[in-house]
Design an enzyme around this catalytic site. Structure first.
Site, PDB file in Angstrom:
ATOM      1  N   ASN A  53     -10.185  -1.014  -2.285  1.00  0.00           N
ATOM      2  CA  ASN A  53      -8.760  -0.802  -2.012  1.00  0.00           C
ATOM      3  C   ASN A  53      -7.942  -1.321  -3.200  1.00  0.00           C
ATOM      4  O   ASN A  53      -7.844  -2.521  -3.417  1.00  0.00           O
ATOM      5  CB  ASN A  53      -8.385  -1.546  -0.721  1.00  0.00           C
ATOM      6  CG  ASN A  53      -6.923  -1.383  -0.344  1.00  0.00           C
ATOM      7  OD1 ASN A  53      -6.119  -0.864  -1.117  1.00  0.00           O
ATOM      8  ND2 ASN A  53      -6.570  -1.848   0.839  1.00  0.00           N
ATOM      9  N   HIS A 104      -4.230   6.937   1.619  1.00  0.00           N
ATOM     10  CA  HIS A 104      -4.446   5.606   1.041  1.00  0.00           C
ATOM     11  C   HIS A 104      -5.893   5.177   1.296  1.00  0.00           C
ATOM     12  O   HIS A 104      -6.490   5.538   2.303  1.00  0.00           O
ATOM     13  CB  HIS A 104      -3.463   4.626   1.703  1.00  0.00           C
ATOM     14  CG  HIS A 104      -3.710   3.198   1.368  1.00  0.00           C
ATOM     15  ND1 HIS A 104      -3.770   2.751   0.065  1.00  0.00           N
ATOM     16  CD2 HIS A 104      -3.929   2.117   2.166  1.00  0.00           C
ATOM     17  CE1 HIS A 104      -4.005   1.446   0.079  1.00  0.00           C
ATOM     18  NE2 HIS A 104      -4.114   1.039   1.335  1.00  0.00           N
ATOM     19  N   CYS A 139       0.819  -1.223   0.000  1.00  0.00           N
ATOM     20  CA  CYS A 139       0.000   0.000   0.000  1.00  0.00           C
ATOM     21  C   CYS A 139       0.846   1.263   0.000  1.00  0.00           C
ATOM     22  O   CYS A 139       0.358   2.338  -0.347  1.00  0.00           O
ATOM     23  CB  CYS A 139      -0.924   0.016   1.213  1.00  0.00           C
ATOM     24  SG  CYS A 139      -1.964  -1.437   1.264  1.00  0.00           S
TER      25      CYS A 139
END
Ligand code: UT7
Length: 334
Positions: free
Chosen positions: A291, A261, A116
């Site tokens: 995501n 994020h 990430c």
């Protein structure tokens, strides 16, 4: 010393849009639209179609970023490609993208493996390579194809409902005289928690790298200790945001735009609240992307531009947390 800035942004989502109801309708998954929306803020995500790869998504996002930067492919002299889901075990996706975009030129291409945080780590590398004069225009790409490795049974439902496929890309180049561009980046890792969010198989640490037994046990699917990741994400994203602000001699009040994020809307709301950043200064895309790991931040950047929330000389804070554990933040002038 010259400074580096982002010159253009691109993004791409595969055509197949998967609403929560489609997941609710998979009986073995034992989930619901209501649970997903309430716990994560996700309404739908996009999945690739059969035969569509991360490199395919990267080609679209990269071409757009190069056009938005008012450059041509000939101007790009290096590729940094962040992904946790490369098309193949090796070589890295950077090489496949080099062939698709620059088949007649042998520019360097490297992959970054920080999940990430892949985009922020990659941006820091591009910043240094441009400041040092090593390269002039670097293509930084983040793509993810999660959908081909998700467990569509209740065993994996906590992870499966979160992830989507997608791509984001930026071109980083020299900032004009007097423009500070990318101010500073902070990067961290804590490998003692590596197994709290990971995919174990296939693995060169095992011989054979993949076994029927591992497949039957679902050990080739991502596993996550959700609550633990959630708590660490909030703490670390707040901490590292303060770190870059202090390093750059700026305060929370100086921030014009916050692009976190996209792992869970509740995480971002908590981070913004703990930092004291008003929600109007934050852009979230998770409701329609899920995501997308290394692609989330450039996708958010693209969305901020689309919504007219990003203007010349705005101060932008980026932050991410993910598998590794890794966490990072970057502070930059647009
Ligand atoms: O980008 C990488 C970093 N990843 C993240 O940052 C993700 C961090 N973690 C999270 O976002 C959240 O922990 C999740 C969304 C994964 C889970 O939400 P939660 O509020 O922490 O739920 P939980 O794990 O505490 O589970 C609550 C309940 C459990 O049932 P019981 O034990 O209360 O009966 C779970 O079994 O929800 C159940 N559950 C589900 N129910 C329906 C877990 N996943 C699902 C699901 N559908 N998909």
């Amino acid at each position: 010393m010259r400074r580096a800035r982002i010159l253009g942004v691109g993004m791409y989502l595969p055509e197949r849009r998967v609403p929560n109801m489609e997941l609710e309708n998979i009986k073995e998954l034992e989930t619901s639209d209501e649970w997903i929306r309430q716990r994560t803020g996700i309404n739908f995500r996009h999945f690739v179609s059969e035969g569509e790869s991360g490199t395919d998504l990267a080609v679209h996002a990269s071409k757009q970023a190069i056009i938005e930067a008012a450059l041509t492919p000939e101007d790009i002299d290096f590729i940094i490609y962040a992904t946790l889901s490369p098309d193949y075990f090796f070589p890295g996706n950077g090489c496949f993208l080099q062939d698709r975009l620059f088949p007649d030129r042998t520019i360097g291409a490297m992959d970054v493996r920080t999940q990430c945080c892949g985009f922020i780590y990659s941006l820091a590398m591009a910043d240094s390579l441009i400041k040092s004069g090593h390269y002039d225009h670097i293509l930084v790409v983040g793509t993810e194809v999660h959908s081909t490795a998700l467990d569509f049974t209740s065993r994996g439902r906590d992870v499966t409902v979160l992830f989507g496929d997608g791509a984001g890309a930026v071109v980083v180049g020299p900032a004009p005289d007097g423009h500070p561009g990318i101010l500073t980046t902070a990067m961290h890792s804590e490998g003692k928690y590596a197994r709290e969010l990971w995919t174990e198989y296939p693995a060169s640490a095992h011989n054979p790298r993949l076994s029927h037994e591992a497949l039957e046990q679902g050990r080739h699917y991502p596993k996550m200790n959700g609550r633990m990741v959630f708590k660490h994400a909030v703490t670390r994203m707040v901490e590292v945001s303060h770190e870059v602000l202090a390093k750059a001699g700026r305060t929370v009040d100086d921030i014009d735009l916050f692009l976190p994020h996209q792992a869970n809307l509740r995480i971002n709301q908590m981070v913004a609240s703990q930092l004291g950043i008003q929600e109007e200064k934050m852009v979230n895309t998770i409701s329609w992307t899920g995501n997308t790991t290394a692609a989330t931040i450039p996708i958010c950047m693209h969305e901020a531009l689309r919504q007219d929330k990003l203007a010349e000389n705005n101060l932008v804070l980026l932050t991410a947390f993910g598998a590794g554990f890794t966490w990072a933040a970057s502070l930059l002038y647009w």
